[in-house]
Every structure is written in structure tokens, then in C-alpha cells.
Design an enzyme around this catalytic site. Structure first.
Site, PDB file in Angstrom:
ATOM      1  N   THR A 276      71.024 -15.723  17.924  1.00 32.01           N
ATOM      2  CA  THR A 276      71.700 -15.017  19.015  1.00 32.01           C
ATOM      3  C   THR A 276      71.056 -13.655  19.248  1.00 32.01           C
ATOM      4  OG1 THR A 276      73.387 -14.201  17.464  1.00 32.01           O
ATOM      5  CG2 THR A 276      73.931 -16.160  18.764  1.00 32.01           C
TER       6      THR A 276
ATOM      7  N   ARG B 277      68.945 -11.590   9.256  1.00 36.96           N
ATOM      8  CA  ARG B 277      69.107 -11.813   7.819  1.00 36.96           C
ATOM      9  C   ARG B 277      67.745 -12.072   7.185  1.00 36.96           C
ATOM     10  NH1 ARG B 277      70.398 -16.734   5.585  1.00 36.96           N
ATOM     11  NH2 ARG B 277      70.783 -17.491   7.684  1.00 36.96           N
TER      12      ARG B 277
ATOM     13  N   LYS C 105      62.899 -17.296   8.204  1.00 35.95           N
ATOM     14  CA  LYS C 105      62.815 -16.415   9.371  1.00 35.95           C
ATOM     15  C   LYS C 105      61.469 -15.686   9.432  1.00 35.95           C
ATOM     16  CE  LYS C 105      67.839 -15.842   9.625  1.00 35.95           C
ATOM     17  NZ  LYS C 105      68.102 -16.414  10.954  1.00 35.95           N
TER      18      LYS C 105
END
Length: 833
Positions: A678, A569, A574
Site C-alpha cells: 500500500t 517493514r 522486500k
């Protein structure tokens, strides 16, 4: 020998023996017969007249039919046994395509392939027709899908509950390099995997007011709603792997109670005649409606209450025996709250027990505190949902009353323990007073839950110490950790059949349900022949990805390039922006003549990311990535060395091609910001090496694979905190680092925007004067780590060895292990054998 789930010998409750396996069609002729019958009877066509979609639907229906008998039997057995089960409440389930997963689970892949071939049909052509269900956004939804897969594979009684979004998350397109959101009409041609049950619809209420009344001398409260909608269940089967178990995913669709007013229609006001239907159906129209407006916020809360209220009522009505003693509910069910989205289930459960079942408050609260558990998926304060008291009071007035009463009782306990510590009481109150009076849903879940878990060791530690420290002190033993995991069925067996075959040849078949067996590959890392075969598999996966990107997006991937992949995303924490600065620096070094192109390791940088529609900075970063790619990919000075590819609308289907092909996995969030991840696990299990910070589950990956097989960079979480405390000045890093200054100046110059300096000025200013996620502070360390990557990749044999060791040492990251941890630490729900 079919895969078997190994019993956990030290824990008899987890002896995951297999249930009797239903008999699949024993012959190709049997499959052909049923396939043709489904074409005739379900689609109303002959084989010669069938469209490709007819053939796909008939194939899917044939596979589905082999699951139904066992599914119905499992439902019957579970209800009869009244064993404790899990109700997994999640706003997202990012399932991916279902056909191959169900073929794999039922051992039908080879038979179906041969059967269709005998009918002149290539099964791969039908696979390509399946539209991925648009029911999730990213890691949260993919985790939920992995968990329900593992629950079925481990024979744990469970139901997944969620929303059947008509459009789900948007379909991402790029126009002039900028993200444009379009509806994802995944249901246009129907879904053969679902069973609709309108006769089992639940009535869900909103608005209105509350009143008190006398119930034989007992003063009670009740809710008088203002309006209702119907929640229609759609059931999906969730098969276990090779064990005959089939669990249920139940998704709710919203429809109006009075969908059509004939009188108004006949008066000529056609729009008003269907207004109620339109208003109701908005609730299950899209995943995460844009909530920058009051209407968007209200719709999100409607969605959350809608699905949890329907799910709780469904469980009580249909999964309990008549006359069930509700005081025994903790022995029968645990509702797992997957993040804060379903937390409104807590006051709803109390409302049902107290108002509808006439249970005393204290007894109802004791039951509630044993029937719920909460998984926190974030460390970002803005991601911990709060709802304004004004909105809650208007939409769910009775629930607000219940929350107030829960909070009053809780704060009284806090005062008894700590005295009149006003600041502590304010910090722990479920009701926040500033900046507006609102309900903190994470606090409510923590007070109500039997357990609260983080999703990686570091995340759980920071959750206790930084996010909810007062609660950890108040509730000793309530907080625990369950590190996330991924299902090896989809992300190894299906996504990477070449690697799966190589592993099976080396270790036997049982690793698919006992991923720790991958440890056996360590010795093979020393085997030159095995390394050569592994390298062949990786090269083949790269060719497959290249073909997919060529057909899907018109991209040409250069042969021999390292595939440097960042898919997740799009969020500032991030740090896709850090990756962009690396690319711009590499480009600038070549075009400035400071580095010779032939001395640069060839790389294809692959991005995949969606930005939330209202997230302006994230969408600007997407625009910049595409703009950099446009320049880099068309500059002859760097061709053959650097390539930037950003295929739009990254999803599970594309992930199953990107992940097996990747050489380098970018996991570069600021330390202390990523809960787990993940994607990092999927890449490592498929033989990509990780460049990453000590954040989320990266910490555990690095500890398992070893520092020699992981490219670590950046500040630790304590160092991040220390720099913030000291006073972070990003401009100082810009001034002190020549490479960084050149990269930012190149962006600011308009080099990637046709000379227009204004286009990316907001990004440049954000980096220089705000840089909340410390991109500039970690830049130099990141660049040094990338130099180590280049040096390591130059020795392909050593790189291959490290990739094999990554796979061998990452068996811990199976979602089966995660579910065992949930069972041990939170649920206490043994498998139903």
C-alpha cells in the site's frame, strides 16, 4: 460545497447518500466555551494553570464530544434495523494520530484553530503532543485502518475488532547502528479517544479438558476450562468523512479474573499476590510477541483466541435482538478474517453454536461457511500460520476437536470428488503431518470461508495457481481478488494539504470521496502554470520534511537532492539489500575515480523500517544500512552528491511527512513475493515516480500510469520460477558483473565496519551462497533502471509532468473502491442510509 460521495449509478445498492449531518459548533465562541469547560471539569485546571498535555486532552475531548451523539444514534439505528454488517477481525490497526482526522471528518479544523488562537494557543503545538497509538506494525494494520475509515465514510454498518495493546509494536532505536527495541508506552498520558467499559467485560477461557454428557438423550461435548481472563472492551469512534456517520472500533484489554490475592499479600509474598494479574495482562501487552520460544508461541495463540472469542460473544450478545433466530445469522453478519491471525474464530464460532446454543453440527457448519470470509496477505509459505496440535490441544482442547471434525468431513468430500488420491488428500488436509502434526490456519480459513481473496491481481492469481491450487479446483468460484487501497482523507487531505488544495482548485472538492475524479488532472499535466505550482508544492513538502528530520533526528537534508525513499517493514523479500548495493555502487564509483562526483545526480536515500526482534538477518541489514550511511555521509569526496538517512521508529506520523516529499518510490521486491503493498499507492498518489518490479500492486500501478511513467526492472514471476528450476547460482552473477563484485567486495573488506571483516560477513555469505530472494540476479537490471531515473530527473519539467500523470491515473487505489469491491464480491452489505 462539502464533499459528497457520488452514488454508483449502475449499482443502486451502492447509492452512498449521506446521512443527516450533526450540527458542529457554529461559532468560535461555542468551541471556546466547551474547550474551557473540558479544561475545568475533565482536567481540573484553569487555562492559565493548564499544562500542554491538559490543553491537548481538553481539545481532543471537545472534538470527541461532537462525535458522541451521532455515534450513539448510529449504534441504536444499526441494532434497530438489524441490517447486515461487517465485523472486521484484525490483529492490527495502525491508526496514526486521531486529532486531525477527526477535525477533518467533522469540519472543525478552522473553527478549532481560531478558537484556540483566541485563547493564546497554537493548535500546531498541541498536534505535536499527540502520541500515535501503537496498535500496528506495517501494511496490514494500516490497511485495516484505511478500511474502517472507508466503511464509515460509505455508511456501511461495521465494527472493527482487535486488541488494545498496552505497548504495541516496539519503539525502534539505534545503538551503534544496530536496532534496539524499547517499549512504546503510548498510553502513559492516557488516550482521550477511547471509552473503557469494564462492566461489559467478557470471560475468556483457556486450557482444561473436554467431556461428553447426556443432554436429554443427546450426547454432547463441553469444554471444562482450566483458567480464565477478562476481556475489557475499549471503544474508539470511527467517523465518516463529512457524512455524520460514526462507526466503532472495539479493542480488548486482558485483565485477570482474580487480580489480587489479599491473603497471599498479607503473608508477605507480594509477587505471588499479583501473579494472576501479570499473567493475564501479558496477553494484551505487546503486538506480535517474539515467538522463537515455546512461551512466545503460546502467548501469540492466546492473543489470537482472546480477541476473536471476545468479539464473537460481543456481537452475539449486544448486536442481535433478544430471541434472534441464529439460523438467520448469514443475513446479519459477515466476519472478515484479516490474514490468518483471527482464523481461530472459526472453531470458536462452531463451539458457540454447537456447545452453547445446542445447534446441530451440520446446521452450524452451514451457517459458519456463510458468516466468514478470509483475506490472504502473503505468498510466503512461512507467513501462513500453523499451530502445533500439541499447543492447540493444551490451550484450546475443544477447538482442536472441532478442527479435527471439520477436517474429517472435508477430506471425506475430497475423497468423494477425487477418490483415494493420497497425495492430494495430504496436500489439502487442514492437519499437516510433517515436520510436526499441526493445524494449517490458511487451509482452515479457506474451507470455512464463503470467499477467499487476494489483495492484488497478480497476488490473487498466484494464490489460486501456486499457494492453494487444489482448493481453487475444489471450490470453483470461491477465490476472488480485491486490490488494496488507501484512504485519501489521511494520505492526501491530511498528509499533503498543499497538493490537496492544488487538486481542489483544479477539480473541485468532490475528489476526496470519489478518487477517480483525479483523472481530470491529466489535462493539467500539459499546463506549464499548473506544473510550476505542483513543483512548488513538492519543494515545500521537502522543506517540511527537512525541518522534521532536523528536529526529530538531527539530520540535515541537502537542498536540491532527489529524495529516493524506501520505507517498509525490513524483510529480505522486500530487498532493502538491493537498495544498499545500489548505494554502495554509487559510492564506490566516485571514490575509485571511475565516475566524477559532479556527474552524479544528487540523492538523499531515505530508509524507514523495523525488523522483527527475532529476525537476525533483517537486523544485520539495518546495521549495514546505518554503517554505509555513517561512511557515505562523512566522506568529503561524495558530499553534495550522496546522503543516506535512516530515521528510527518509522510510523504513520513520520510517513505523513516523508511520502509527500518523495521523488522516487522504491518498490523492489522479488516478483511473486509481495502480495500487494500500500506504500506504493501512497507514494504514487502523492506524485512520486515508482521504480519497481512487476510484483504485487506494482503491476496495476504500472498498467494505469503507463510504462513511460514507471521505471520497471527485474525478472517477471515466471522468469523467477524458471531460474530457480534451472538452478540459481548467485556467485555466477557476482563473478560476471564488475560493479556488483566491487560493491560486495567493498562491504566484505570492512570498509563500513572500521576494517573488521567479520561484522558483515554473514550478509556477504548469504548473498553469495544463498540469496533466496535473488538480489544478485536482478542487480544489473536495477542499476540500468536507476540510470534511467537519473536521466529522467535531469529534465525537471518532464519529471513533474510524469508525477502529475501518476496522481491522475491512480484514483483506482482508494480504499473506498476496495470496500465497494468487498461489498460486491464478498460481503453484500449495502450502506445504511
Amino acid at each position: 460545497m462539502p464533499d459528497q460521495i457520488s452514488p454508483v449509478s449502475s449499482k443502486p445498492s451502492h447509492a452512498l447518500a449521506l446521512a443527516p449531518v450533526p450540527t458542529p459548533p457554529s461559532t468560535v465562541d461555542g468551541f471556546v466555551k466547551q474547550f474551557l469547560e473540558n479544561l475545568n471539569l475533565e482536567r481540573g485546571v484553569t487555562l492559565s494553570a493548564a499544562s500542554p498535555n491538559d490543553r491537548y486532552i481538553a481539545l481532543a475531548t471537545t472534538v470527541r464530544d461532537f462525535l458522541v451523539a451521532r455515534w450513539l444514534e448510529d449504534i441504536r439505528r444499526q441494532k434497530e434495523a438489524q441490517a447486515k454488517g461487517v465485523c472486521y477481525l484484525s490483529a492490527e490497526y495502525l491508526l496514526g494520530r486521531q486529532l486531525d482526522n477527526n477535525l477533518l471528518a467533522t469540519r472543525l479544523t478552522d473553527i478549532a484553530t481560531e478558537a484556540l488562537a483566541s485563547c493564546g494557543i497554537d493548535i500546531d503545538e498541541l498536534r505535536a503532543l499527540e502520541v500515535e497509538p501503537g496498535l500496528g506494525n506495517g501494511g496490514l494494520g494500516r490497511l485495516a485502518a484505511c478500511f474502517i475509515d472507508s466503511l464509515a465514510t460509505m455508511s456501511v454498518p461495521s465494527i472493527g475488532y482487535g486488541i488494545r495493546y498496552e505497548y504495541g509494536i516496539f519503539r525502534q532505536t539505534f545503538v551503534d547502528g544496530q536496532q534496539v527495541e524499547q517499549p512504546d508506552a503510548w498510553l502513559t498520558l492516557g488516550s482521550p479517544w477511547e471509552f473503557a467499559h469494564p462492566e461489559a467485560a467478557q470471560t475468556i477461557s483457556f486450557g482444561g479438558y473436554t467431556e461428553t454428557y447426556d443432554d436429554d438423550g443427546v450426547l454432547r461435548s463441553r469444554w471444562v476450562p482450566g483458567w480464565n481472563v477478562q476481556a475489557v472492551p475499549y471503544n474508539y469512534m470511527v467517523p465518516g468523512y463529512h457524512n455524520g456517520r460514526v462507526n466503532t472500533l472495539r479493542l480488548w484489554r486482558a485483565v485477570a479474573t482474580d487480580a489480587f490475592d489479599l491473603r497471599i499479600f498479607n503473608s508477605g509474598d507480594y509477587e505471588e499476590a499479583v501473579r494472576a494479574q501479570t499473567y493475564a495482562e501479558n496477553i494484551s501487552k505487546v503486538l506480535y510477541p517474539e515467538d522463537s520460544t515455546p512461551q512466545g508461541k503460546e502467548l501469540r495463540l492466546q492473543q489470537q483466541y482472546f480477541f476473536v472469542a471476545a468479539s464473537i460473544r460481543d456481537f452475539l450478545d449486544h448486536m442481535l435482538t433478544p430471541g434472534f433466530d441464529l439460523s438467520k445469522l448469514p443475513d446479519r453478519v459477515i466476519f472478515q478474517l484479516n490474514d490468518t491471525h483471527p482464523v481461530i474464530a472459526v472453531p470458536e464460532f462452531m463451539r458457540v453454536l454447537v456447545d452453547e446454543e445446542h445447534m446441530e453440527w451440520d446446521a452450524a457448519w452451514e451457517i459458519t461457511q456463510q458468516c466468514f470470509a478470509y483475506t490472504c496477505h502473503t505468498l510466503l509459505p512461512e507467513a501462513l500460520e500453523v499451530w502445533s496440535v500439541a499447543l492447540l490441544g493444551r490451550l484450546l482442547p475443544r477447538h482442536l476437536e472441532i478442527i479435527y471434525r471439520i477436517n474429517d468431513a472435508f477430506l471425506e468430500e475430497v475423497r468423494e470428488r477425487f477418490g483415494d488420491d493420497e497425495m492430494r488428500i495430504r496436500n489439502m488436509s487442514i492437519i499437516a503431518e510433517f515436520p510436526e502434526r499441526s493445524v494449517r490456519m490458511a487451509y482452515l480459513a479457506t474451507v470455512a470461508g464463503a470467499k477467499v481473496n487476494g489483495v492484488a491481481e497478480l497476488h490473487s492469481q498466484l494464490l489460486r495457481e501456486k499457494v492453494l491450487p487444489d482448493f481453487d479446483e475444489f471450490y470453483p468460484g470461491k477465490f476472488t481478488n480485491v486490490t488494496n487501497g488507501v484512504t485519501p482523507r489521511r494520505f492526501l487531505r491530511l498528509a499533503n494539504p498543499g497538493l490537496a488544495g492544488l487538486i481542489t482548485d483544479a477539480l473541485g472538492a468532490g475528489w476526496t470521496v470519489d478518487l477517480e475524479r483525479l483523472r481530470g488532472l491529466e489535462s493539467f499535466a500539459e499546463d506549464p502554470e499548473f506544473r510550476a505550482r505542483f513543483a512548488e508544492v513538492k519543494a515545500a513538502n521537502k522543506r517540511v520534511l527537512s525541518e522534521v528530520l532536523r528536529a526529530r533526528d538531527g539530520f540535515e537534508v541537502s537542498d536540491g537532492h532527489m529524495l529516493d525513499v524506501m520505507v517498509k517493514r525490513l524483510h529480505e523479500y522486500k530487498r532493502q539489500m538491493l537498495k544498499v548495493l545500489h548505494i554502495v555502487t554509487s559510492y564506490e564509483r566516485i571514490v575509485s575515480g571511475r565516475v566524477r562526483a559532479e556527474d552524479v545526480q544528487g540523492r538523499a536515500f531515505i530508509f524507514g523500517a523495523k525488523a522483527a526482534p527475532g529476525y537476525v538477518m533483517a537486523k544485520r541489514i539495518i546495521h549495514l544500512i546505518n554503517a554505509v550511511g555513517e561512511v557515505v555521509n562523512n566522506d568529503p569526496r561524495v558530499q553534495g552528491r550522496l546522503q543516506v538517512l535512516f530515521p528510527p521508529n518509522y510510523n504513520v506520523t513520520l510517513a505523513e511527512r516523508v511520502i509527500p516529499a518523495a521523488d522516487l518510490s522504491e518498490q523492489i521486491s522479488l516478483a511473486g513475493k509481495e502480495a500487494s503493498g500500500t506504500g506504493n499507492m501512497k507514494f504514487a498518489l502523492n506524485g512520486a515516480l515508482t521504480i519497481g518490479t512487476d510484483d504485487g500492486a506494482n503491476v496495476e500501478i504500472r498498467e494505469l500510469v503507463g510504462d513511460d511513467n514507471f521505471f520497471l526492472f527485474g525478472m517477471t514471476e515466471p522468469e523467477v520460477e524458471e531460474l530457480w528450476t534451472r538452478g540459481y547460482k548467485p556467485a555466477e552473477f557476482y563473478q560476471q558483473d564488475d560493479d556488483l563484485r566491487r560493491a560486495i567486495d567493498l562491504i566484505a573488506s570492512g570498509a563500513f565496519s572500521g576494517g573488521d571483516r567479520t561484522v558483515f560477513e554473514p550478509i556477504v555469505s548469504n548473498l553469495l551462497y544463498d540469496d533466496r530472494f535473488m538480489v544478485l540476479a536482478d542487480y544489473a537490471s536495477y542499476m540500468r533502471a536507476q540510470d534511467r531515473v537519473d536521466a529522467a530527473y535531469a529534465d525537471q519539467d518532464a519529471w513533474t509532468k510524469a508525477a502529475i500523470l501518476n496522481i491522475a491515473r491512480c484514483g483506482f487505489f482508494s480504499s473506498d473502491r476496495s470496500i465497494r469491491d468487498y461489498i460486491d464480491r464478498i460481503w453484500h452489505t449495502p450502506p445504511m442510509l
